[in-house]
Design a protein around this motif. Sequence first.
Motif, PDB file in Angstrom:
ATOM      1  N   ASP A 361       0.815  -1.211   0.000  1.00 59.96           N
ATOM      2  CA  ASP A 361       0.000   0.000   0.000  1.00 59.96           C
ATOM      3  C   ASP A 361       0.852   1.267   0.000  1.00 59.96           C
ATOM      4  N   SER A 365       0.348   5.373  -1.447  1.00 58.58           N
ATOM      5  CA  SER A 365       0.647   6.606  -0.702  1.00 58.58           C
ATOM      6  C   SER A 365       1.639   7.472  -1.471  1.00 58.58           C
ATOM      7  N   CYS A 368      -0.079   9.189  -4.464  1.00 58.85           N
ATOM      8  CA  CYS A 368      -0.919  10.333  -4.086  1.00 58.85           C
ATOM      9  C   CYS A 368      -0.076  11.531  -3.671  1.00 58.85           C
ATOM     10  N   THR A 369       1.019  11.285  -2.985  1.00 65.08           N
ATOM     11  CA  THR A 369       1.887  12.381  -2.556  1.00 65.08           C
ATOM     12  C   THR A 369       2.562  13.044  -3.746  1.00 65.08           C
ATOM     13  N   GLY A 406      -4.636  12.472  -0.512  1.00 67.35           N
ATOM     14  CA  GLY A 406      -4.165  11.335   0.256  1.00 67.35           C
ATOM     15  C   GLY A 406      -5.121  10.166   0.125  1.00 67.35           C
ATOM     16  N   VAL A 407      -4.920   9.159   0.946  1.00 69.69           N
ATOM     17  CA  VAL A 407      -5.673   7.908   0.871  1.00 69.69           C
ATOM     18  C   VAL A 407      -6.637   7.808   2.049  1.00 69.69           C
TER      19      VAL A 407
END
Length: 522
Positions: A361, A365, A368-369, A406-407
């Motif tokens: 996962d 992250s 998205c960053t 973000g998630v």
Amino acid sequence: MLPTLRRLLADPQLGLTVLGIAEPVALEAPVEWVHSSDLVDPTPFLSADQVLLTTGTQFGTDPKADADYRRYVQRLRDRGLTALGFGTEVIRNGTPEGLLAACQSLGLPLFEVPYRTPFIAVARAAGDLVAEDRYAGATWALRAQRAIALAALRPDGLSATLAELSNQLGHWVALFDASGTLDRVFPRETFSAAPDTRATVQHEARRLLGRGKRSSSSVEAGGETLSLQTLGGHDHLRGVLALGGPRALDQASTEVVTSVIALAGLALEQNNALDRAQGLLRSGLMHTLLGGDQKLVDQISRQMWGALPVGPVLVAVVDAPAARRDAITEYLELRVEDSPGQLFFARQEDTIVLCLDRAADGILSDLCTLFELHAGLSEPTEYRQLPRGLDQAQQALARAREGAVGVIGFDVVARQGVLALLARTDAREVGLATLAPVLAHDQTHGTELLATLHAWLLCNGQFGAAADQLGVHRHTVRARIQQAEQLLARDLGSFPARADVWAALLATDSATETGRTTREGG
């Protein structure tokens, strides 16, 4: 590359004698051309990197005119001249001491030209050196381009081309992908040994890519001159080519680099066309996977990218804006290569769906960053239940869009309960209509029926507990609830009626607002 002053002074046929050099490095200065002039101020007719020859008639006969010498030398220095040559035995016997002192003080190399050497001979010698170096540069460029062209024919043409460019220039050469992530570098040892340089060049590469158009830049870092150039078209940048070394590129080297930029851009465009075809294949396979045929998808995936992640997997849905969709896809393709068996992804309308190994996962992250995206993540899901995992991820994405990038995991949505979803659907208007009589009464008469209703429901219909929370008598709470029942035309003694009113409070955010008012008032 231009010849240096050291090479000109070393010509034995000229008999030139160095008189004063403040710094030895000045001998390595370039010589573009040689001019002669006895003007008091010849600088309007000169340019940087040139050598000036003079017989000194402009200085007059006063041997102590030190101020004149200093002003003269200062003008030459400000113009960027490489050196000054003084012709002796023409007007003066020897070089004036004041001129020597001024040159030494201001750092301008000074040399004597003997009477037997005409100025034209010095100019001709410099011209021959310039022509010699230009011929050598052109010859080297042809050899380098031929070697690079042959390298481009190898199976991994892009890597071979960049490796050959590094070898020809004596520089390290790095390629960054469309996300600004280092893709490959030659030689890796040299680049890895300079972390400060690596950080600087990556920051600069991402800055150029962030501008979204063709551009280049040159920066200094770690004692090296770094040159960067974007690759690809104006609307679809594919990456950045960066190179660095102890010296700046000359004209011949720049021409070679320009040819490599064209080759690399073409290779990346071809790779992008292949990626688009693979993207269509991925989308079809994801549709098949959602249909339940895991075996077929796994067989094709193994041949193309590696095995599917072992189930149960995490399903993620990521926003994919059109302007950055290609860059996101390229980034994920690279992650698939780096982590086989950890990730499978495919585009679905304006989003990208990912199937992730439960331990991978971090890829989501990082994505998205890097691209400032929202993403929703499901609970661990078996492939046979993949549609359910996709629904969970989509619900989590809807919640993620309400906040910062973000998630958001589905577990966050689940913890907030089913009724909490009503605040994020079209039930708001229905809720407002349900509560309208109470809201209107509070506005008209300044009562607190809605806040009392919220506190009472939150206390499971206990009048005493609600009164303590509101700071009023329990009979006051009872009277308000009876009045609310009349306005709502509902018997709040029944569970369905209470649940309906509570859902209306959630759908209109009234539960949050009245709860805050109650806490502040208490």
